[in-house]
Enzyme design. Structure first.
Site, short mmCIF file in Angstrom:
data_model
loop_
_atom_site.label_atom_id
_atom_site.label_comp_id
_atom_site.label_asym_id
_atom_site.label_seq_id
_atom_site.Cartn_x
_atom_site.Cartn_y
_atom_site.Cartn_z
N HIS A 220 0.94 -1.17 0.17
CA HIS A 220 0.32 -0.05 0.17
C HIS A 220 0.85 1.34 -0.07
CE1 HIS A 220 -3.41 2.58 0.51
NE2 HIS A 220 -4.11 2.14 1.72
N HIS A 259 -1.95 -2.50 -9.09
CA HIS A 259 -3.13 -1.90 -8.95
C HIS A 259 -4.55 -2.55 -8.38
CE1 HIS A 259 -5.70 0.81 -7.09
NE2 HIS A 259 -4.63 1.89 -6.38
N ASP A 313 2.50 5.39 -6.53
CA ASP A 313 3.33 5.37 -5.67
C ASP A 313 5.04 5.56 -6.80
OD1 ASP A 313 2.74 5.68 -3.29
OD2 ASP A 313 2.18 3.29 -4.12
N1 ACO Z 1 5.25 -6.31 -10.23
C1 ACO Z 1 4.93 -7.61 -11.11
N2 ACO Z 1 3.81 -8.48 -10.90
C2 ACO Z 1 2.99 -7.70 -10.42
C3 ACO Z 1 2.74 -6.77 -9.69
C4 ACO Z 1 4.36 -6.19 -9.48
N3 ACO Z 1 3.76 -4.74 -8.77
N4 ACO Z 1 1.51 -6.27 -8.53
C5 ACO Z 1 0.78 -7.74 -9.87
N5 ACO Z 1 1.71 -8.09 -10.38
C6 ACO Z 1 0.61 -10.15 -11.24
C7 ACO Z 1 1.08 -10.44 -9.85
O1 ACO Z 1 2.36 -11.59 -9.70
C8 ACO Z 1 -0.22 -11.64 -10.77
O2 ACO Z 1 0.32 -12.75 -11.57
P1 ACO Z 1 -0.23 -14.48 -12.25
O3 ACO Z 1 -1.94 -13.39 -12.88
O4 ACO Z 1 0.84 -14.52 -12.68
O5 ACO Z 1 -0.08 -14.66 -10.59
C9 ACO Z 1 -1.01 -10.54 -11.54
O6 ACO Z 1 -0.05 -9.40 -11.89
C10 ACO Z 1 -2.64 -10.15 -10.36
O7 ACO Z 1 -1.54 -9.89 -8.94
P2 ACO Z 1 -2.59 -9.29 -7.71
O8 ACO Z 1 -1.81 -9.90 -6.95
O9 ACO Z 1 -3.17 -10.49 -7.81
O10 ACO Z 1 -3.07 -7.93 -8.19
P3 ACO Z 1 -3.83 -7.54 -6.48
O11 ACO Z 1 -5.62 -6.91 -6.85
O12 ACO Z 1 -3.75 -8.06 -5.15
O13 ACO Z 1 -2.73 -6.68 -6.12
C11 ACO Z 1 -0.99 -4.52 -5.75
C12 ACO Z 1 -2.28 -5.17 -6.03
C13 ACO Z 1 -0.98 -5.23 -3.70
C14 ACO Z 1 -0.98 -3.17 -5.51
C15 ACO Z 1 0.11 -5.00 -6.68
O14 ACO Z 1 0.15 -5.48 -8.13
C16 ACO Z 1 2.04 -4.80 -5.89
O15 ACO Z 1 1.45 -5.46 -5.30
N6 ACO Z 1 1.91 -3.70 -7.00
C17 ACO Z 1 3.17 -3.87 -5.72
C18 ACO Z 1 3.00 -2.49 -4.90
C19 ACO Z 1 2.82 -1.05 -5.10
O16 ACO Z 1 2.81 -1.06 -5.57
N7 ACO Z 1 1.66 -0.54 -4.07
C20 ACO Z 1 1.21 0.16 -3.88
C21 ACO Z 1 0.02 -0.22 -4.97
S1 ACO Z 1 -0.91 1.76 -5.17
C22 ACO Z 1 -1.56 1.74 -3.55
O17 ACO Z 1 -1.88 1.79 -2.43
C23 ACO Z 1 -1.94 3.51 -2.87
#
Ligand code: ACO
Length: 376
Positions: A220, A259, A313
């Site tokens: 987050h 996201h 971010d």
């Molecule tokens: N890098 C690489 N792969 C990713 C990323 C990433 N940043 N984010 C998601 N994926 C991939 C996952 O591995 C998954 O792949 P798969 O289907 O092959 O297993 C797919 O995309 C979907 O991911 P989920 O975990 O289902 O997505 P979720 O909605 O739970 O995650 C999140 C959202 C937590 C923000 C995720 O994108 C992430 O971890 N991003 C990096 C952390 C980040 O930047 N957080 C800030 C968010 S904005 C905020 O809070 C203000």
């Protein structure tokens, strides 16, 4: 597993008038106003009023809010002493969390959950949290806190209290817009956390402390500091591919990308990137922003076809870096802005509360025989 909403994805837990997001179109709207228009025309204080009152202020109302915030900027003696004790041991986000609980502890009306009292608490927290973080930063640098200045708005005054130097007009504006962009975002994890705590009719201070603890995590708000570390570790364009490939091979995620709601570019990232170009013109740290752009381009090619785009971010890290802000304050700054959304949702919720109490599907053992301890 079929009737479990893991991560509560797609579940409406409440109704709100505060914010609408269309993650497919990349739209973010605060109380009916598009984020692009607010970023261009409004100030953080105006957005605060909008979120707390569901309408924009007139000039007298804005002046009144500005006066009230300024009157709450100074820290109580006990919080000042607390910061002097805490800074060698505690990182900034936890400092903020503790300070908010202490502010609740010394407020004799903290348990009074009437709308007028809650509004006073919201103003107090908004004003004082900025002073807490700036003072903490000064103290850890062996400097005395810088007193707030009544001729500066909320965002500019924070930069002033942090450095003791008045920011230039561009930096003032960019930081104010960054605060607007981070002010509110519907039912994100930290807002939900605040609402779970508030739904027990615990007070607003504890609800905000819960939210701060939730924002801290790297999935987050903590992602902005993690983005800083990523770009800092990459150092040069030629290292981007090897860094990203190794990270993905380890099954890790690229911070600042992806996201839960946006399946296209986060509009806040679009606005911050544009501002980043302006700040980079005169910044000694423009290498950092330029490298972020190269990383973004590489990831766009690498992740093509997947709905993974830069989130807020990704660019707040490089913009804050160019404003001269230390990286471990990026997430606290997120909190200084998001306090507006947290408190606005709490105002809505306290006015029409229902305890948040979902279920968990039990899949453990049944009817086990209890064996005395000597027989296990
Ligand atoms: N890098 C690489 N792969 C990713 C990323 C990433 N940043 N984010 C998601 N994926 C991939 C996952 O591995 C998954 O792949 P798969 O289907 O092959 O297993 C797919 O995309 C979907 O991911 P989920 O975990 O289902 O997505 P979720 O909605 O739970 O995650 C999140 C959202 C937590 C923000 C995720 O994108 C992430 O971890 N991003 C990096 C952390 C980040 O930047 N957080 C800030 C968010 S904005 C905020 O809070 C203000």
């Amino acid at each position: 597993m079929s009737n479990i909403a893991r991560g509560l994805e797609g579940i409406n837990v409440t109704a709100t008038k505060l914010c609408r997001i269309d993650g497919l179109k990349g739209e973010l709207v605060y109380a009916g106003y598009d984020i692009y228009e607010l970023a261009e025309k409004s100030t953080f204080e105006e957005v605060l009023f909008l979120l707390w009152n569901n309408r924009l202020p007139n000039a007298a109302e804005l002046a009144e809010l500005d006066k009230n915030l300024k009157s709450e900027r100074n820290l109580d003696d006990v919080v000042d002493r607390l910061l002097r004790e805490l800074w060698p041991h505690v990182r900034p986000m936890r400092t903020l969390e503790i300070a908010v609980e202490v502010l609740g502890a010394i407020d004799p009306k903290s348990g009074e959950l009437t709308q007028p009292q809650l509004r006073l608490t919201a103003q107090r927290l908004t004003a004082k949290m900025a002073t807490v973080i700036a003072s903490y930063h000064r103290l850890r640098n062996g400097q005395e806190p810088v007193p707030p200045r009544d001729d500066l708005g909320h965002a500019a005054n924070f930069l002033w209290m942090l450095t003791g130097e008045e920011p230039n007009a561009l930096h003032k504006r960019v930081f104010d817009v960054a605060m607007i962009l981070h002010a509110e975002h519907e039912m994100n994890a930290s807002t939900f956390s605040a609402m779970v705590t508030g739904s027990t009719l615990s007070d607003m201070y504890s609800a905000i402390a819960s939210a701060i603890g939730t924002l801290k995590g790297p999935l987050h708000g903590g992602a902005n500091e993690a983005v800083y570390r990523t770009v800092d570790a990459i150092k040069e364009e030629r290292n981007i591919a090897s860094y990203v490939e190794a990270l993905l091979a380890r099954g890790e995620r690229v911070m600042g990308i992806g996201h839960r709601i946006y399946k296209t570019t986060d509009p806040r990232a679009v606005i911050l990137e544009k501002l980043g170009h302006e700040v980079a013109e005169t910044s000694p740290d423009r290498w950092y922003f330029d490298l972020s752009l190269k990383l973004r381009d590489y990831l766009a090619r690498k992740l093509e076809g997947k709905p993974l785009y830069p989130n807020v971010d990704f660019f707040s890290a490089s913009v804050y870096k160019m404003l001269g802000i230390p990286s471990d304050l990026y997430t606290p700054i997120f909190a200084l802005a998001r306090i507006s959304g947290w408190t606005a949702h709490l105002l809505e919720q306290y006015a029409d509360n229902r305890l948040m109490r979902p279920n968990a599907l039990y899949e453990g053992n049944e009817s086990r025989k209890y064996a005395p301890i000597g027989q296990r």
